[in-house]
Design a protein around this motif. Structure first.
Motif, PDB file in Angstrom:
ATOM      1  N   SER A 104      -5.343  -0.788  70.123  1.00  0.00           N
ATOM      2  CA  SER A 104      -5.748  -0.756  71.538  1.00  0.00           C
ATOM      3  C   SER A 104      -5.671  -2.145  72.186  1.00  0.00           C
ATOM      4  CB  SER A 104      -7.143  -0.168  71.696  1.00  0.00           C
ATOM      5  OG  SER A 104      -8.118  -1.022  71.158  1.00  0.00           O
ATOM      6  N   ARG A 107      -1.544  -2.931  72.301  1.00  0.00           N
ATOM      7  CA  ARG A 107      -0.954  -1.897  73.156  1.00  0.00           C
ATOM      8  C   ARG A 107       0.571  -1.766  73.084  1.00  0.00           C
ATOM      9  NH1 ARG A 107      -3.795  -1.734  78.781  1.00  0.00           N
ATOM     10  NH2 ARG A 107      -2.308  -0.066  78.798  1.00  0.00           N
ATOM     11  N   PRO A 108       1.099  -1.459  71.891  1.00  0.00           N
ATOM     12  CA  PRO A 108       2.538  -1.206  71.831  1.00  0.00           C
ATOM     13  C   PRO A 108       2.840   0.180  72.410  1.00  0.00           C
ATOM     14  CG  PRO A 108       1.564  -0.716  69.726  1.00  0.00           C
ATOM     15  CD  PRO A 108       0.459  -1.301  70.602  1.00  0.00           C
ATOM     16  N   ARG A 109       4.060   0.366  72.825  1.00  0.00           N
ATOM     17  CA  ARG A 109       4.515   1.697  73.226  1.00  0.00           C
ATOM     18  C   ARG A 109       4.724   2.492  71.933  1.00  0.00           C
ATOM     19  NH1 ARG A 109       9.977   1.941  76.458  1.00  0.00           N
ATOM     20  NH2 ARG A 109      10.691   3.556  75.089  1.00  0.00           N
ATOM     21  N   ILE A 110       4.317   3.750  71.907  1.00  0.00           N
ATOM     22  CA  ILE A 110       4.471   4.594  70.722  1.00  0.00           C
ATOM     23  C   ILE A 110       5.320   5.797  71.113  1.00  0.00           C
ATOM     24  CG2 ILE A 110       3.294   5.991  68.983  1.00  0.00           C
ATOM     25  CD1 ILE A 110       0.826   4.156  69.444  1.00  0.00           C
ATOM     26  N   ILE A 111       6.409   5.983  70.360  1.00  0.00           N
ATOM     27  CA  ILE A 111       7.338   7.071  70.642  1.00  0.00           C
ATOM     28  C   ILE A 111       7.583   7.858  69.363  1.00  0.00           C
ATOM     29  CG2 ILE A 111       9.702   7.656  71.308  1.00  0.00           C
ATOM     30  CD1 ILE A 111       9.784   5.079  72.923  1.00  0.00           C
ATOM     31  N   THR A 119      10.189  10.056  67.475  1.00  0.00           N
ATOM     32  CA  THR A 119      11.630  10.267  67.532  1.00  0.00           C
ATOM     33  C   THR A 119      12.172  10.423  66.122  1.00  0.00           C
ATOM     34  OG1 THR A 119      13.700   9.399  68.431  1.00  0.00           O
ATOM     35  CG2 THR A 119      12.181   7.790  67.504  1.00  0.00           C
ATOM     36  N   TYR A 170       9.097  -0.518  63.751  1.00  0.00           N
ATOM     37  CA  TYR A 170       8.588  -1.315  64.858  1.00  0.00           C
ATOM     38  C   TYR A 170       9.731  -2.134  65.433  1.00  0.00           C
ATOM     39  CZ  TYR A 170       6.256  -4.855  67.598  1.00  0.00           C
ATOM     40  OH  TYR A 170       5.889  -5.683  68.629  1.00  0.00           O
ATOM     41  N   THR A 230      11.199  -4.622  72.102  1.00  0.00           N
ATOM     42  CA  THR A 230      10.645  -3.707  73.118  1.00  0.00           C
ATOM     43  C   THR A 230       9.154  -3.430  72.902  1.00  0.00           C
ATOM     44  OG1 THR A 230      11.223  -1.744  71.827  1.00  0.00           O
ATOM     45  CG2 THR A 230      12.861  -2.564  73.426  1.00  0.00           C
ATOM     46  N   HIS A 231       8.572  -4.032  71.832  1.00  0.00           N
ATOM     47  CA  HIS A 231       7.159  -3.826  71.483  1.00  0.00           C
ATOM     48  C   HIS A 231       6.859  -2.321  71.395  1.00  0.00           C
ATOM     49  CE1 HIS A 231       3.113  -5.126  70.766  1.00  0.00           C
ATOM     50  NE2 HIS A 231       2.631  -4.608  71.868  1.00  0.00           N
ATOM     51  N   THR A 232       7.687  -1.642  70.580  1.00  0.00           N
ATOM     52  CA  THR A 232       7.602  -0.190  70.452  1.00  0.00           C
ATOM     53  C   THR A 232       7.465   0.218  68.994  1.00  0.00           C
ATOM     54  OG1 THR A 232       9.015   0.066  72.396  1.00  0.00           O
ATOM     55  CG2 THR A 232       8.801   1.985  70.971  1.00  0.00           C
ATOM     56  N   THR A 253       1.582  -0.882  63.120  1.00  0.00           N
ATOM     57  CA  THR A 253       0.699  -1.740  63.906  1.00  0.00           C
ATOM     58  C   THR A 253       0.582  -3.111  63.245  1.00  0.00           C
ATOM     59  OG1 THR A 253      -0.531   0.169  64.750  1.00  0.00           O
ATOM     60  CG2 THR A 253      -1.640  -1.964  64.866  1.00  0.00           C
TER      61      THR A 253
END
Length: 129
Positions: free
Chosen positions: A7, A10-14, A16, A26, A30-32, A52
């Motif tokens: 939290s 705060r990375p973007r989580i996808i 796929t 990771y 793109t911090h994803t 994380t």
């Protein structure tokens, strides 16, 4: 515990599809965090914690050293030392410990590596007399 870090950073989580047998990845640029869809809850939690750790450590690419660091940091978040100590008195295998502590066996192995290394460092240090 990793939820607090997640939290904060705060990375973007996808979700796929990922190549091969990867459950997660990771991307520093793109911090994803990428997660394979349809992971079992315990797999998802462990993988999200692991990715994380990569994000917090700002890992780019993939090397054995980075993987070990992420595995051990993740395990330290997922496993409470007191619970591990108590369960290890009862359960003799990583799989049994993992079932008891609601983590994956790979998390147990990483935690045990971390403990072993930490104990070595503590015993090798001697104060000056």
């Amino acid at each position: 515990m990793f939820e607090e870090v997640l939290s904060r950073i705060r990375p973007r989580i996808i979700e796929t599809d990922l190549p091969g047998n990867l459950w997660g990845a990771y991307d520093l640029v793109t911090h994803t965090i990428l997660l394979r869809p349809r992971l079992a809850p315990i797999q998802r939690r462990s993988t999200l914690s692991h990715e994380t750790a990569h994000a917090l450590l700002q890992h780019e690419g993939c090397s054995p050293r980075q993987e070990r660091a992420a595995e051990e940091l993740s395990a330290s978040w997922l496993i409470h030392h007191d619970q591990f100590t108590q369960a290890s008195l009862v359960y003799g295998t990583a799989t049994a410990l993992a079932n008891e502590l609601d983590v994956l066996p790979r998390d147990i192995h990483a935690y045990m590596r971390l403990l072993k290394r930490t104990q070595k460092q503590e015993t090798s240090w001697r104060p000056e007399e």
